[in-house]
Design an enzyme around this catalytic site. Structure first.
Site, PDB file in Angstrom:
ATOM      1  N   ARG A  19       0.843  12.348  -9.308  1.00  0.00           N
ATOM      2  CA  ARG A  19       1.414  11.005  -9.078  1.00  0.00           C
ATOM      3  C   ARG A  19       2.849  10.899  -9.584  1.00  0.00           C
ATOM      4  O   ARG A  19       3.629  10.093  -9.108  1.00  0.00           O
ATOM      5  CB  ARG A  19       0.576   9.929  -9.787  1.00  0.00           C
ATOM      6  CG  ARG A  19      -0.833   9.748  -9.224  1.00  0.00           C
ATOM      7  CD  ARG A  19      -1.442   8.461  -9.775  1.00  0.00           C
ATOM      8  NE  ARG A  19      -2.886   8.375  -9.596  1.00  0.00           N
ATOM      9  CZ  ARG A  19      -3.485   7.940  -8.480  1.00  0.00           C
ATOM     10  NH1 ARG A  19      -2.769   7.556  -7.450  1.00  0.00           N
ATOM     11  NH2 ARG A  19      -4.800   7.890  -8.411  1.00  0.00           N
ATOM     12  N   PHE A  77      -2.089  16.058   4.191  1.00  0.00           N
ATOM     13  CA  PHE A  77      -2.373  15.399   2.919  1.00  0.00           C
ATOM     14  C   PHE A  77      -1.154  15.497   2.020  1.00  0.00           C
ATOM     15  O   PHE A  77      -0.675  16.584   1.713  1.00  0.00           O
ATOM     16  CB  PHE A  77      -3.605  15.996   2.237  1.00  0.00           C
ATOM     17  CG  PHE A  77      -4.151  15.068   1.200  1.00  0.00           C
ATOM     18  CD1 PHE A  77      -4.975  14.014   1.561  1.00  0.00           C
ATOM     19  CD2 PHE A  77      -3.791  15.211  -0.139  1.00  0.00           C
ATOM     20  CE1 PHE A  77      -5.445  13.123   0.607  1.00  0.00           C
ATOM     21  CE2 PHE A  77      -4.255  14.315  -1.092  1.00  0.00           C
ATOM     22  CZ  PHE A  77      -5.090  13.273  -0.721  1.00  0.00           C
ATOM     23  N   GLU A  88       0.839  -1.211   0.000  1.00  0.00           N
ATOM     24  CA  GLU A  88       0.000   0.000   0.000  1.00  0.00           C
ATOM     25  C   GLU A  88       0.872   1.258   0.000  1.00  0.00           C
ATOM     26  O   GLU A  88       2.001   1.230   0.486  1.00  0.00           O
ATOM     27  CB  GLU A  88      -0.870   0.009   1.264  1.00  0.00           C
ATOM     28  CG  GLU A  88      -2.330  -0.340   1.019  1.00  0.00           C
ATOM     29  CD  GLU A  88      -3.121   0.817   0.428  1.00  0.00           C
ATOM     30  OE1 GLU A  88      -2.597   1.535  -0.447  1.00  0.00           O
ATOM     31  OE2 GLU A  88      -4.274   1.001   0.838  1.00  0.00           O
ATOM     32  N   ASP A  89       0.321   2.323  -0.541  1.00  0.00           N
ATOM     33  CA  ASP A  89       1.029   3.591  -0.508  1.00  0.00           C
ATOM     34  C   ASP A  89       0.948   4.235   0.874  1.00  0.00           C
ATOM     35  O   ASP A  89       1.948   4.685   1.421  1.00  0.00           O
ATOM     36  CB  ASP A  89       0.465   4.550  -1.579  1.00  0.00           C
ATOM     37  CG  ASP A  89      -1.059   4.678  -1.548  1.00  0.00           C
ATOM     38  OD1 ASP A  89      -1.732   4.005  -0.719  1.00  0.00           O
ATOM     39  OD2 ASP A  89      -1.602   5.443  -2.358  1.00  0.00           O
ATOM     40  N   ASP A 120      -4.198   5.173   6.269  1.00  0.00           N
ATOM     41  CA  ASP A 120      -4.830   6.379   6.811  1.00  0.00           C
ATOM     42  C   ASP A 120      -5.874   5.959   7.851  1.00  0.00           C
ATOM     43  O   ASP A 120      -5.519   5.619   8.976  1.00  0.00           O
ATOM     44  CB  ASP A 120      -5.424   7.147   5.623  1.00  0.00           C
ATOM     45  CG  ASP A 120      -5.922   8.530   5.955  1.00  0.00           C
ATOM     46  OD1 ASP A 120      -5.233   9.262   6.683  1.00  0.00           O
ATOM     47  OD2 ASP A 120      -7.007   8.903   5.484  1.00  0.00           O
TER      48      ASP A 120
HETATM   49  P1  IMP Z   1      -7.709   4.453   4.382  1.00  0.00           P
HETATM   50  O1  IMP Z   1      -8.667   3.440   3.902  1.00  0.00           O
HETATM   51  O2  IMP Z   1      -8.398   5.620   5.020  1.00  0.00           O
HETATM   52  O3  IMP Z   1      -6.588   3.900   5.259  1.00  0.00           O
HETATM   53  O4  IMP Z   1      -7.074   5.146   3.091  1.00  0.00           O
HETATM   54  C1  IMP Z   1      -6.028   4.660   2.367  1.00  0.00           C
HETATM   55  C2  IMP Z   1      -6.050   5.286   0.989  1.00  0.00           C
HETATM   56  O5  IMP Z   1      -6.442   6.651   1.032  1.00  0.00           O
HETATM   57  C3  IMP Z   1      -4.675   5.301   0.375  1.00  0.00           C
HETATM   58  O6  IMP Z   1      -4.409   4.136  -0.357  1.00  0.00           O
HETATM   59  C4  IMP Z   1      -4.724   6.551  -0.490  1.00  0.00           C
HETATM   60  O7  IMP Z   1      -5.238   6.222  -1.785  1.00  0.00           O
HETATM   61  C5  IMP Z   1      -5.687   7.470   0.190  1.00  0.00           C
HETATM   62  N1  IMP Z   1      -4.997   8.495   0.998  1.00  0.00           N
HETATM   63  C6  IMP Z   1      -5.016   8.621   2.339  1.00  0.00           C
HETATM   64  N2  IMP Z   1      -4.269   9.646   2.756  1.00  0.00           N
HETATM   65  C7  IMP Z   1      -3.741  10.200   1.636  1.00  0.00           C
HETATM   66  C8  IMP Z   1      -2.832  11.305   1.412  1.00  0.00           C
HETATM   67  O8  IMP Z   1      -2.337  11.999   2.315  1.00  0.00           O
HETATM   68  N3  IMP Z   1      -2.528  11.546   0.106  1.00  0.00           N
HETATM   69  C9  IMP Z   1      -3.015  10.818  -0.942  1.00  0.00           C
HETATM   70  N4  IMP Z   1      -3.843   9.770  -0.766  1.00  0.00           N
HETATM   71  C10 IMP Z   1      -4.207   9.465   0.516  1.00  0.00           C
HETATM   72 MG    MG Z   2      -5.510   6.908  -3.795  1.00  0.00          MG
END
Ligand code: IMP
Ligand code: MG
Length: 179
Positions: A165, A152, A98-99, A102
């Site tokens: 990206r 962010f 995963e990138d 969050d």
């Molecule tokens: P989660 O399900 O809330 O943990 O979100 C994870 C996904 O939200 C990541 O794979 C990203 O695609 C997106 N995301 C969350 N925070 C950021 C950020 O700071 N920048 C860009 N994408 C984010």
């Molecule tokens: Mg994303």
């Protein structure tokens, strides 16, 4: 630096060092296991390409596309499969890549769908972790590149509204861009 970026959080060298450290850790744990790396599109595509080369062991690559964010900066809370895996993971060692972690909802969903397919093991590697934002309890990555503050970020695969990206660094997006 891009005009919409307030400051660089991780420059190219810092990203390289982080990815090399993760690659070495994962190699130690997975050498001889021929794992399947599953990149969660689209944000992890750059990280996955560098991580696979830093690991430098036999492995296979597949992609899963989920959607939870649309084009905004806040999660809608709804996760859908946009593109499924191309191979069976039954009996295999799986590493989801995963990138950014969050709220944890995406990871929770990934773990549910992957575990249901009976892999030998499933672990998660995330480049970035924002622990302050976690809403799902008990969700953590097995390999974490960098813990970052609640801001962010874009670049190195990460987007805002499908932009940024391509940036080679990870930068904090100016608030006025998304507010
Ligand atoms: P989660 O399900 O809330 O943990 O979100 C994870 C996904 O939200 C990541 O794979 C990203 O695609 C997106 N995301 C969350 N925070 C950021 C950020 O700071 N920048 C860009 N994408 C984010
Ligand atoms: Mg994303």
């Amino acid at each position: 630096m891009h005009n919409d970026v307030a400051r660089v959080l991780l420059n190219e060298q810092e990203i390289r060092d982080t990815v090399n450290r993760l690659g070495a850790e994962i190699r130690r744990d997975y050498e001889g296991k021929n794992p399947i790396l599953i990149s969660v599109l689209k944000g992890a595509f750059v990280f996955m390409a560098d991580l696979a080369r830093a690991m430098d062991i036999d492995c296979q690559i597949d992609f899963l596309m989920l959607s939870s964010y649309g084009t905004g900066s806040e999660s809608s809370g709804q996760v859908q499969i946009m593109k499924d895996l191309s191979m069976s993971i039954e009996g295999r060692h799986v590493l989801a890549v995963e990138d950014i972690l969050d709220s944890g909802r995406t990871l929770q969903y990934i773990m549910e769908i992957l575990s249901a397919r009976k892999p030998a093991s499933v672990k998660l590697c995330t480049l970035l972790d924002k622990p302050e934002r976690r809403t799902v309890q008990g969700i953590a990555a097995d390999y974490v590149g960098q813990v970052i503050p609640d801001e962010f970020v874009v670049g190195y695969g990460l987007d805002y509204a499908e932009k940024y990206r391509y940036l080679p660094y990870i930068g904090v997006l100016k608030r006025e861009v998304y507010q």
